[in-house]
Design a protein around this motif. Structure first.
Motif, PDB file in Angstrom:
ATOM      1  N   GLY A   7      70.947  36.520  13.005  1.00  0.00           N
ATOM      2  CA  GLY A   7      72.081  37.176  12.376  1.00  0.00           C
ATOM      3  C   GLY A   7      71.656  38.325  11.491  1.00  0.00           C
ATOM      4  N   LYS A   8      72.577  39.262  11.300  1.00  0.00           N
ATOM      5  CA  LYS A   8      72.380  40.403  10.404  1.00  0.00           C
ATOM      6  C   LYS A   8      73.680  40.644   9.655  1.00  0.00           C
ATOM      7  CE  LYS A   8      71.143  44.315   8.503  1.00  0.00           C
ATOM      8  NZ  LYS A   8      70.193  44.378   7.373  1.00  0.00           N
ATOM      9  N   SER A   9      73.581  40.733   8.324  1.00  0.00           N
ATOM     10  CA  SER A   9      74.765  40.937   7.485  1.00  0.00           C
ATOM     11  C   SER A   9      74.539  42.117   6.549  1.00  0.00           C
ATOM     12  CB  SER A   9      75.056  39.687   6.650  1.00  0.00           C
ATOM     13  OG  SER A   9      75.311  38.568   7.481  1.00  0.00           O
ATOM     14  N   ARG A  13      78.668  40.388   4.721  1.00  0.00           N
ATOM     15  CA  ARG A  13      79.557  40.471   5.889  1.00  0.00           C
ATOM     16  C   ARG A  13      78.722  40.450   7.158  1.00  0.00           C
ATOM     17  NH1 ARG A  13      81.667  44.331   9.402  1.00  0.00           N
ATOM     18  NH2 ARG A  13      80.488  46.017   8.413  1.00  0.00           N
ATOM     19  N   PRO A  14      78.875  39.429   8.007  1.00  0.00           N
ATOM     20  CA  PRO A  14      78.099  39.367   9.246  1.00  0.00           C
ATOM     21  C   PRO A  14      78.447  40.539  10.171  1.00  0.00           C
ATOM     22  CG  PRO A  14      79.102  37.246   8.751  1.00  0.00           C
ATOM     23  CD  PRO A  14      79.727  38.242   7.830  1.00  0.00           C
ATOM     24  N   GLY A  17      75.593  38.863  15.387  1.00  0.00           N
ATOM     25  CA  GLY A  17      75.408  37.431  15.520  1.00  0.00           C
ATOM     26  C   GLY A  17      74.123  37.130  16.266  1.00  0.00           C
ATOM     27  N   PRO A 190      80.942  38.270  14.376  1.00  0.00           N
ATOM     28  CA  PRO A 190      79.863  39.262  14.479  1.00  0.00           C
ATOM     29  C   PRO A 190      79.535  39.567  15.934  1.00  0.00           C
ATOM     30  CG  PRO A 190      78.967  37.110  13.923  1.00  0.00           C
ATOM     31  CD  PRO A 190      80.463  36.977  13.856  1.00  0.00           C
TER      32      PRO A 190
END
Length: 200
Positions: A7-9, A13-14, A17, A190
Motif C-alpha cells: 500500500g501507498k498513502s 489517504r490510501p 492498494g 485505493p
C-alpha cells in the motif's frame, strides 16, 4: 525489477492498494488510468524516488527516468546535460544528440531549445545512462501530434537498439500500442493494477 506493494498513502489517504509488478529487460508495459489515480506515484516508487510505501522493491537493473517535464540543468549547455548526469563521454553524448535529431544544438542552453527539442534531449540523456529499464512518465504530453509521433518513433528505435525494458505512464492507449507495450490499468480506490482487456 520486482515490486511487492502492500500500500501507498498520502497524509493517511490510501492511494495505491496491494499490487505485484515484475519488469524485465526487453519487456514493455504501459500503465493507463485517469489523472490522480496514482500512475506517477507508482513510477516514482519503481524509480526508487519514493521509499515511503508498504512493501518491497527489488531491482538489480539499471534504471533511467524520462519525466513529464524535461528536467534539464538550465545553466549547462545541451551536451553537458547528457555527460554530467550519466558520466558518458562527450563523443557518445554528441552521437546520441545526432540520433535524436539535435546535431548542431550541442552548445545551446535548454532555454534556447523548443519543448520538443528539450524532450529529445532528455530522451538522449536517458539512453546515455545505458538503462536496463526505461521509466517514462507521460513523455509525449503537451507535444503537438506530429512531434509526439516523431518522439514515439524515436523512442521505439532506441528501445529496439538497446534492448531496454519499458514502463510507460500514459493516458493514451495509442501511445502504448505504438511502442509495443502491454496494457495495464490502475483503477479503484485505493488503486489496483489490472491487465487491460484490450491487451488480448
Amino acid at each position: 525489477m520486482r515490486l511487492e506493494l502492500t500500500g501507498k498513502s498520502f497524509a493517511g489517504r490510501p492511494v495505491l492498494g496491494p499490487l505485484h509488478l515484475t519488469v524485465e529487460r526487453g519487456q514493455r508495459m504501459a500503465v493507463l488510468g485517469p489523472s490522480g489515480i496514482g500512475k506517477s506515484t507508482l513510477l516514482r516508487i519503481l524509480a526508487g524516488l519514493d521509499r515511503d510505501f508498504g512493501g518491497r522493491l527489488e531491482s538489480r537493473e539499471k534504471v533511467a527516468v524520462v519525466f513529464q517535464e524535461p528536467v534539464l540543468l538550465p545553466w549547462q549547455r545541451a551536451v553537458a546535460n547528457i555527460t554530467l548526469p550519466t558520466g558518458c563521454t562527450e563523443a557518445e553524448a554528441r552521437r546520441l544528440m545526432a540520433e535524436v535529431g539535435l546535431a548542431g544544438q550541442e552548445d545551446k542552453f535548454p532555454r534556447q531549445l523548443s519543448l520538443g527539442q528539450q524532450r529529445r534531449l532528455s530522451l538522449a540523456r536517458a539512453f546515455a545512462a545505458r538503462p536496463d529499464i526505461l521509466l517514462m512518465d507521460e513523455p509525449f504530453a503537451s507535444l503537438d501530434r506530429e512531434t509526439a509521433g516523431r518522439m514515439m518513433d524515436l523512442t521505439a528505435r532506441l528501445l529496439d537498439r538497446s534492448g531496454a525494458g519499458l514502463v510507460l505512464i500514459t493516458h493514451d492507449a495509442a501511445e502504448a500500442s505504438g511502442l509495443g507495450a502491454e496494457l495495464f490499468r490502475l483503477a479503484g480506490s485505493p488503486a489496483a493494477l489490472v491487465r487491460d482487456e484490450r491487451a488480448g
